[in-house]
Design an enzyme around this catalytic site. Structure first.
Site, mmCIF file in Angstrom:
data_model
loop_
_atom_site.group_PDB
_atom_site.id
_atom_site.type_symbol
_atom_site.label_atom_id
_atom_site.label_comp_id
_atom_site.label_asym_id
_atom_site.label_seq_id
_atom_site.Cartn_x
_atom_site.Cartn_y
_atom_site.Cartn_z
ATOM 1 N N TRP A 156 0.575 -1.140 -0.028
ATOM 2 C CA TRP A 156 -0.250 0.102 -0.417
ATOM 3 C C TRP A 156 0.840 1.493 0.137
ATOM 4 O O TRP A 156 0.084 2.007 -0.431
ATOM 5 C CB TRP A 156 -1.071 0.094 1.598
ATOM 6 C CG TRP A 156 -0.745 -0.628 2.322
ATOM 7 C CD1 TRP A 156 -0.204 -1.824 3.551
ATOM 8 C CD2 TRP A 156 0.978 0.604 2.671
ATOM 9 N NE1 TRP A 156 1.078 -1.379 3.948
ATOM 10 C CE2 TRP A 156 1.395 -0.198 4.003
ATOM 11 C CE3 TRP A 156 0.838 1.829 3.501
ATOM 12 C CZ2 TRP A 156 1.800 0.629 5.050
ATOM 13 C CZ3 TRP A 156 1.664 2.496 4.000
ATOM 14 C CH2 TRP A 156 2.313 1.623 5.678
ATOM 15 N N ASN A 157 2.080 1.630 0.731
ATOM 16 C CA ASN A 157 2.766 2.549 0.510
ATOM 17 C C ASN A 157 2.908 3.273 -0.549
ATOM 18 O O ASN A 157 3.401 4.398 -0.948
ATOM 19 C CB ASN A 157 4.094 2.505 1.394
ATOM 20 C CG ASN A 157 4.875 1.079 0.876
ATOM 21 O OD1 ASN A 157 4.489 0.413 -0.553
ATOM 22 N ND2 ASN A 157 6.166 1.227 1.125
ATOM 23 N N LYS A 180 -2.327 -8.345 -7.412
ATOM 24 C CA LYS A 180 -3.315 -7.964 -6.467
ATOM 25 C C LYS A 180 -2.479 -7.108 -5.807
ATOM 26 O O LYS A 180 -0.993 -7.250 -5.241
ATOM 27 C CB LYS A 180 -3.143 -9.579 -5.879
ATOM 28 C CG LYS A 180 -3.970 -10.044 -5.020
ATOM 29 C CD LYS A 180 -4.477 -9.459 -3.878
ATOM 30 C CE LYS A 180 -3.334 -9.172 -2.831
ATOM 31 N NZ LYS A 180 -3.902 -7.783 -2.165
ATOM 32 N N ALA A 182 -2.780 -3.979 -2.959
ATOM 33 C CA ALA A 182 -3.298 -3.930 -1.437
ATOM 34 C C ALA A 182 -4.137 -3.506 -1.165
ATOM 35 O O ALA A 182 -4.824 -2.647 -2.299
ATOM 36 C CB ALA A 182 -2.069 -3.396 -1.073
ATOM 37 N N GLY A 233 6.598 -5.929 -0.163
ATOM 38 C CA GLY A 233 6.226 -6.208 0.989
ATOM 39 C C GLY A 233 6.748 -6.836 2.402
ATOM 40 O O GLY A 233 8.168 -6.544 1.993
ATOM 41 N N SER A 234 6.353 -7.149 2.702
ATOM 42 C CA SER A 234 7.363 -7.572 3.998
ATOM 43 C C SER A 234 7.791 -8.856 3.457
ATOM 44 O O SER A 234 7.498 -9.512 3.253
ATOM 45 C CB SER A 234 5.783 -8.132 5.014
ATOM 46 O OG SER A 234 4.812 -9.259 4.611
ATOM 47 N N GLU A 255 11.073 -7.224 -2.600
ATOM 48 C CA GLU A 255 11.353 -6.684 -2.652
ATOM 49 C C GLU A 255 10.571 -6.692 -1.262
ATOM 50 O O GLU A 255 10.370 -6.303 -1.537
ATOM 51 C CB GLU A 255 10.728 -5.674 -3.297
ATOM 52 C CG GLU A 255 11.432 -4.344 -3.526
ATOM 53 C CD GLU A 255 12.503 -4.663 -4.289
ATOM 54 O OE1 GLU A 255 14.085 -5.185 -3.918
ATOM 55 O OE2 GLU A 255 12.989 -5.218 -5.491
ATOM 56 N N LEU A 256 11.535 -6.860 -0.445
ATOM 57 C CA LEU A 256 11.308 -7.513 0.603
ATOM 58 C C LEU A 256 11.617 -5.960 1.606
ATOM 59 O O LEU A 256 12.051 -4.980 1.305
ATOM 60 C CB LEU A 256 11.737 -8.648 1.792
ATOM 61 C CG LEU A 256 11.194 -9.363 0.539
ATOM 62 C CD1 LEU A 256 11.962 -10.968 0.981
ATOM 63 C CD2 LEU A 256 9.685 -9.599 0.247
ATOM 64 N N CYS A 289 9.961 1.429 2.416
ATOM 65 C CA CYS A 289 11.141 0.332 2.908
ATOM 66 C C CYS A 289 12.568 0.950 2.664
ATOM 67 O O CYS A 289 13.763 0.094 3.296
ATOM 68 C CB CYS A 289 10.818 -1.396 2.116
ATOM 69 S SG CYS A 289 10.391 -0.624 -0.178
ATOM 70 N N GLU A 386 11.424 -2.667 11.383
ATOM 71 C CA GLU A 386 11.407 -1.654 10.607
ATOM 72 C C GLU A 386 10.212 -1.097 11.323
ATOM 73 O O GLU A 386 9.334 -1.601 11.827
ATOM 74 C CB GLU A 386 10.944 -1.971 9.674
ATOM 75 C CG GLU A 386 11.453 -1.255 8.389
ATOM 76 C CD GLU A 386 10.703 -1.939 6.920
ATOM 77 O OE1 GLU A 386 10.340 -3.508 6.881
ATOM 78 O OE2 GLU A 386 11.586 -1.281 5.577
ATOM 79 N N GLU A 463 15.019 -4.313 -9.370
ATOM 80 C CA GLU A 463 13.397 -3.415 -10.193
ATOM 81 C C GLU A 463 14.528 -2.025 -11.056
ATOM 82 O O GLU A 463 14.736 -1.486 -10.539
ATOM 83 C CB GLU A 463 12.130 -3.764 -9.724
ATOM 84 C CG GLU A 463 11.805 -4.808 -9.572
ATOM 85 C CD GLU A 463 10.471 -4.651 -8.522
ATOM 86 O OE1 GLU A 463 10.377 -3.861 -7.564
ATOM 87 O OE2 GLU A 463 9.595 -5.859 -8.945
HETATM 88 P P1 ADP Z 1 2.615 -4.815 4.311
HETATM 89 O O1 ADP Z 1 2.942 -4.948 5.213
HETATM 90 O O2 ADP Z 1 3.028 -3.959 3.464
HETATM 91 O O3 ADP Z 1 1.274 -4.760 4.242
HETATM 92 P P2 ADP Z 1 2.333 -7.407 3.079
HETATM 93 O O4 ADP Z 1 3.543 -8.249 2.936
HETATM 94 O O5 ADP Z 1 1.602 -7.723 4.692
HETATM 95 O O6 ADP Z 1 2.960 -5.705 4.040
HETATM 96 O O7 ADP Z 1 1.367 -6.603 2.363
HETATM 97 C C1 ADP Z 1 1.885 -6.430 1.275
HETATM 98 C C2 ADP Z 1 1.082 -7.263 -0.077
HETATM 99 O O8 ADP Z 1 0.652 -8.452 -0.094
HETATM 100 C C3 ADP Z 1 -0.206 -6.553 0.032
HETATM 101 O O9 ADP Z 1 -0.964 -7.257 -1.383
HETATM 102 C C4 ADP Z 1 -1.447 -7.916 0.847
HETATM 103 O O10 ADP Z 1 -2.800 -8.103 0.766
HETATM 104 C C5 ADP Z 1 -0.171 -9.208 0.634
HETATM 105 N N1 ADP Z 1 0.042 -9.788 1.578
HETATM 106 C C6 ADP Z 1 -0.769 -10.019 3.590
HETATM 107 N N2 ADP Z 1 -0.347 -11.535 3.137
HETATM 108 C C7 ADP Z 1 -0.336 -12.558 2.000
HETATM 109 C C8 ADP Z 1 -0.068 -14.099 1.461
HETATM 110 N N3 ADP Z 1 -0.469 -14.662 2.874
HETATM 111 N N4 ADP Z 1 -0.006 -14.712 0.657
HETATM 112 C C9 ADP Z 1 -0.030 -13.148 -0.163
HETATM 113 N N5 ADP Z 1 -0.292 -12.223 -0.425
HETATM 114 C C10 ADP Z 1 0.051 -11.057 0.652
#
Ligand code: ADP
Length: 485
Positions: A156-157, A180, A182, A233-234, A255-256, A289, A386, A463
């Site tokens: 979402w950021n 997909k 956020a 994401g995370s 990209e974590l 990040c 973080e 990227e």
């Molecule tokens: P943030 O801390 O930035 O919300 P997330 O890793 O939770 O980081 O989210 C990044 C993306 O991954 C979002 O689109 C979220 O909906 C998606 N996401 C969260 N959980 C899962 C999962 N188990 N499998 C796939 N995508 C996921």
């Protein structure tokens, strides 16, 4: 709401060129973090809709893979132009769902367009090789081909630009995709579908599905038709996706998380360092990040740096992103504020001194004051975790090696920054830092021309840059024999 903005506010999935609802008819609310008001809804889709999107992408790939690089380059150029023509509307939509200031949103939309333009150019440069053959009657060709259907999951950021770095190389390479976005910020993701449709990118080349993250993610990472998964994401979710992708041995780009250090040496230009610090810390209210998580400042200039950083932080204008002059929007949600409060409380209990901010902002909601904490120590939470918020902890150090060691003492390795006026030190420190990206006397370094990405648990793949398209291509070796030469 502007008329043009509502044009991009799509409340449906895009599958095979059709805007469709979730099978169950269920939806997810999307709210504006600046005031908690509902903006609209998006479909709450699951595995079945995702499977159909993958099948649509698979079908579209059969013809899309045969388009020429020049054709795809032209499509991307049109996409670039469409983004820039709608920059204001797209930026407004982004601010409404994400919270960042309109200035930052415009910057992000501009960055999205810039990535698309970069990949429009790269599309035409996916060269292979003709290798000198060890056999007189055979020739060796090495060619590049699109991997096929790719899946992209984004946070979402940066709901727009994170997708530009995935959609851009995918189209450039000749891949089709299922996206997909956020759930907090789905409209900027769906807007990509609308834009692709408008510029005539063939149906099914870009599909967008919103909904239950783990269910959609499971399908995307286990369906054998998907050949590559790209995720921002995370680290926690990244590891799940790598594991799930292992079952069908997909390519993965990850990209974590980051834990960016920002080192300031006694010989640095202190005003330049403070300016860089503000940019590297408070962009998107600290929710990136590559935002600085830890400042390490040498003892000779420590007090002066802390003083100037605190003053500059206090000057930042906090408010709803759509308001003119606002520099700091709200945090994404209440949970994010609670996390930031926890970090501040932890630091205070361990001797940290709050020299700017430190509390929820008087505006209420999820607004938080830009915060500087002096006398930070390695026992505090932000040494390892973080923050993802507007908090700047400042550690003190004496020696160069000590600072580099502390900076590297993390499982992450995405971005880092340091400020020095000494050329020898610049090279020593740059080579000593175990990170994917280094800013030397610069606090903002992201650009389409350069490879963005991390080492260690910050991820895999790059990227942007000439490297950014590689993960979307397979290498094929062709041996042509019996030439009778
Ligand atoms: P943030 O801390 O930035 O919300 P997330 O890793 O939770 O980081 O989210 C990044 C993306 O991954 C979002 O689109 C979220 O909906 C998606 N996401 C969260 N959980 C899962 C999962 N188990 N499998 C796939 N995508 C996921």
């Amino acid at each position: 709401m502007l008329k043009k903005t509502s044009h991009f506010l799509r409340e449906a999935n895009l599958i095979g060129g059709e805007w469709v609802q979730a099978d169950s008819g269920q939806t997810i609310d999307v709210t504006n973090p600046a005031n908690g008001q509902k903006i609209g809804v998006v479909p709450k889709s699951g595995a079945a809709e995702t499977r159909r999107a993958i099948e649509a992408a698979h079908e579209a790939f059969k013809t899309f893979r045969k388009t020429t690089a020049l054709e795809r380059s032209k499509m991307l150029r049109k996409l670039h132009d469409a983004i820039m023509d709608n920059q204001d509307a797209l930026a407004e939509l982004l601010t409404m769902e994400q919270g960042k200031s309109l200035t930052e949103s415009k910057g992000e939309i501009g960055a999205s367009a810039a990535y698309i333009l970069w990949f429009a150019e790269e599309a035409r440069r996916t060269y292979g090789d003709v290798v000198p053959s060890p056999w007189a009657d055979r020739r060796i060709l090495v060619t590049k081909e699109p991997v096929g259907v790719i899946a992209a999951i984004t946070p979402w950021n940066f709901p727009s630009s994170m997708l530009s770095r995935k959609i851009g190389p995918a189209i450039a390479a000749g891949c089709t995709s299922v996206i997909k976005p956020a759930s907090q910020t789905p409209y900027s993701g769906l807007a990509w579908g609308a834009l692709c449709e408008e510029v005539g990118i063939p149906k099914g080349v870009v599909n967008v599905v919103t909904g239950a993250a783990s269910e959609i993610g499971k399908e995307l990472s286990t369906n054998p038709l998907v050949k590559k998964i790209t995720f921002t994401g995370s680290t926690e979710v990244g590891k799940i996706l790598i594991q799930q992708s292992a079952l069908t041995v997909k390519k993965v780009s990850m990209e974590l998380g980051g834990n960016a250090p920002f080192l300031v040496f006694d010989d640095a230009d202190i005003d330049r360092a403070v300016e860089g610090a503000i940019a590297a810390k408070y962009r998107n209210s600290g929710q990136t990040c590559v935002c600085t998580n830890r400042f390490f400042v040498q003892s000779g200039i420590y007090d002066a740096f802390v003083d100037k950083l605190a003053k500059a932080s206090n000057k930042l204008k906090v408010g709803p992103g759509l308001e003119v002059g606002v520099q700091q929007g709200p945090l994404i949600d209440e949970k994010a504020v609670e996390k930031v409060e926890e970090f501040v409380a932890d630091a205070k209990s361990k001797g940290g001194k709050v020299v700017a901010g430190g509390n929820r902002h008087q505006l209420g909601g999820s607004f938080f004051e830009p915060t500087v904490i002096a006398d930070a120590t390695p026992e505090m939470k932000f040494m390892k975790e973080e923050i993802f918020g507007p908090v700047a902890p400042v550690f003190r150090f004496e020696k160069e090696e000590e600072a580099v060691e502390m900076a590297n003492d993390t499982e992450f390795g995405l971005a880092c920054y340091f400020y020095t006026g000494d050329l020898g030190r610049a090279f020593r420190v740059m080579e000593g830092l175990k990170y994917g990206m280094v800013g030397v006397n610069e606090g903002i370094i992201t650009t389409p021309e350069a490879p963005f990405g991390g080492v260690k648990e910050s991820g895999l793949g790059r990227e942007g840059g000439r490297q950014g398209i590689e993960d979307y291509l397979d290498t094929k070796y062709v041996c042509i024999g019996g030439l009778g030469l």
